[in-house]
Design a protein around this motif. Structure first.
Motif, PDB file in Angstrom:
ATOM      1  N   UNK A  43       0.846  -1.187   0.000  1.00 21.54           N
ATOM      2  CA  UNK A  43       0.000   0.000   0.000  1.00 21.54           C
ATOM      3  C   UNK A  43       0.883   1.239   0.000  1.00 21.54           C
ATOM      4  N   UNK A  44       0.273   2.393  -0.231  1.00 16.70           N
ATOM      5  CA  UNK A  44       1.014   3.645  -0.215  1.00 16.70           C
ATOM      6  C   UNK A  44       1.666   3.907   1.138  1.00 16.70           C
ATOM      7  N   UNK A  45       0.953   3.620   2.214  1.00 18.07           N
ATOM      8  CA  UNK A  45       1.517   3.820   3.552  1.00 18.07           C
ATOM      9  C   UNK A  45       2.739   2.930   3.775  1.00 18.07           C
ATOM     10  N   UNK A  46       2.678   1.697   3.314  1.00 13.41           N
ATOM     11  CA  UNK A  46       3.814   0.786   3.470  1.00 13.41           C
ATOM     12  C   UNK A  46       5.014   1.254   2.652  1.00 13.41           C
ATOM     13  N   UNK A  51      10.389   3.612   2.298  1.00 14.97           N
ATOM     14  CA  UNK A  51      11.302   4.553   1.650  1.00 14.97           C
ATOM     15  C   UNK A  51      11.582   5.799   2.496  1.00 14.97           C
ATOM     16  N   UNK A  52      10.898   5.913   3.626  1.00 14.94           N
ATOM     17  CA  UNK A  52      11.029   7.087   4.506  1.00 14.94           C
ATOM     18  C   UNK A  52      10.712   8.370   3.745  1.00 14.94           C
ATOM     19  N   UNK A  53       9.557   8.388   3.081  1.00 10.32           N
ATOM     20  CA  UNK A  53       9.118   9.548   2.321  1.00 10.32           C
ATOM     21  C   UNK A  53       7.691   9.905   2.715  1.00 10.32           C
ATOM     22  N   UNK A  54       7.262  11.101   2.320  1.00  8.48           N
ATOM     23  CA  UNK A  54       5.892  11.532   2.594  1.00  8.48           C
ATOM     24  C   UNK A  54       4.966  11.051   1.479  1.00  8.48           C
ATOM     25  N   UNK A  55       3.671  11.166   1.728  1.00  8.24           N
ATOM     26  CA  UNK A  55       2.697  10.771   0.714  1.00  8.24           C
ATOM     27  C   UNK A  55       2.808  11.668  -0.516  1.00  8.24           C
ATOM     28  N   UNK A  56       3.128  12.932  -0.301  1.00  8.88           N
ATOM     29  CA  UNK A  56       3.286  13.862  -1.425  1.00  8.88           C
ATOM     30  C   UNK A  56       4.486  13.462  -2.286  1.00  8.88           C
ATOM     31  N   UNK A  57       5.576  13.076  -1.667  1.00  8.61           N
ATOM     32  CA  UNK A  57       6.754  12.623  -2.419  1.00  8.61           C
ATOM     33  C   UNK A  57       6.418  11.359  -3.195  1.00  8.61           C
ATOM     34  N   UNK A  78       1.592  -0.877  -5.075  1.00 10.71           N
ATOM     35  CA  UNK A  78       2.913  -0.801  -5.687  1.00 10.71           C
ATOM     36  C   UNK A  78       3.578  -2.166  -5.622  1.00 10.71           C
ATOM     37  N   UNK A  79       4.277  -2.525  -6.695  1.00 15.65           N
ATOM     38  CA  UNK A  79       4.984  -3.808  -6.719  1.00 15.65           C
ATOM     39  C   UNK A  79       6.170  -3.760  -5.756  1.00 15.65           C
ATOM     40  N   UNK A  80       6.236  -4.736  -4.901  1.00 16.45           N
ATOM     41  CA  UNK A  80       7.321  -4.791  -3.932  1.00 16.45           C
ATOM     42  C   UNK A  80       8.671  -4.915  -4.634  1.00 16.45           C
ATOM     43  N   UNK A  81       8.718  -5.645  -5.744  1.00 15.60           N
ATOM     44  CA  UNK A  81       9.981  -5.800  -6.478  1.00 15.60           C
ATOM     45  C   UNK A  81      10.471  -4.465  -7.024  1.00 15.60           C
ATOM     46  N   UNK A  82       9.565  -3.572  -7.435  1.00 15.13           N
ATOM     47  CA  UNK A  82       9.979  -2.248  -7.914  1.00 15.13           C
ATOM     48  C   UNK A  82      10.510  -1.386  -6.774  1.00 15.13           C
ATOM     49  N   UNK A  83       9.927  -1.530  -5.601  1.00 12.40           N
ATOM     50  CA  UNK A  83      10.408  -0.780  -4.436  1.00 12.40           C
ATOM     51  C   UNK A  83      11.826  -1.238  -4.103  1.00 12.40           C
ATOM     52  N   UNK A  84      12.041  -2.545  -4.091  1.00  8.26           N
ATOM     53  CA  UNK A  84      13.374  -3.076  -3.805  1.00  8.26           C
ATOM     54  C   UNK A  84      14.381  -2.613  -4.859  1.00  8.26           C
ATOM     55  N   UNK A  85      13.974  -2.603  -6.120  1.00  2.26           N
ATOM     56  CA  UNK A  85      14.847  -2.149  -7.205  1.00  2.26           C
ATOM     57  C   UNK A  85      15.184  -0.676  -7.045  1.00  2.26           C
ATOM     58  N   UNK A  86      14.203   0.127  -6.679  1.00  4.41           N
ATOM     59  CA  UNK A  86      14.426   1.554  -6.450  1.00  4.41           C
ATOM     60  C   UNK A  86      15.427   1.765  -5.324  1.00  4.41           C
ATOM     61  N   UNK A  87      15.291   0.993  -4.256  1.00  8.30           N
ATOM     62  CA  UNK A  87      16.232   1.100  -3.146  1.00  8.30           C
ATOM     63  C   UNK A  87      17.640   0.706  -3.579  1.00  8.30           C
TER      64      UNK A  87
END
Length: 98
Positions: A43-46, A51-57, A78-87
């Motif tokens: 989810x967006x909150x997760x 990522x330690x970012x705000x909802x606006x970011x 959001x795809x968890x794999x994309x979040x991991x890739x972004x990190x």
């Protein structure tokens, strides 16, 4: 035949079992992540928390295409794999910079 009251052992065992079942259901509800085609979604909150970012970011990341998303009726995931890739692509360890 015995009389079953609210204080009888049978009733107490039943209520105890129901309490445990309720705790298990609450755990599943709180920790459920949709799985589609083997992919886990957040989810967006997760995502904001991870990522330690705000909802606006997060919305800026969506708008600029930095982060892909899936829009469902009334919900964006959001795809968890994309979040991991972004990190992996953008994470900088500040301890290494000192």
């Amino acid at each position: 035949m015995d009389l079953i009251t609210k204080d009888s052992e049978t009733t107490l065992v039943l209520f105890s079992s129901l309490d445990r079942m309720l705790e298990n259901v609450e755990y599943v509800v709180m920790n459920y992540r949709p799985v589609l085609n083997g992919e886990h979604y957040l989810t967006g909150d997760e995502v904001c928390e991870r990522l330690c970012i705000s909802k606006r970011t997060l919305q800026d990341y969506r708008d600029t295409g930095l982060l892909g998303y899936v829009q469902l009726p009334g919900k964006i995931i959001y795809r968890e794999s994309e979040i991991e890739s972004l990190l992996e692509d953008y994470y900088i360890n500040k301890r290494l910079l000192k």
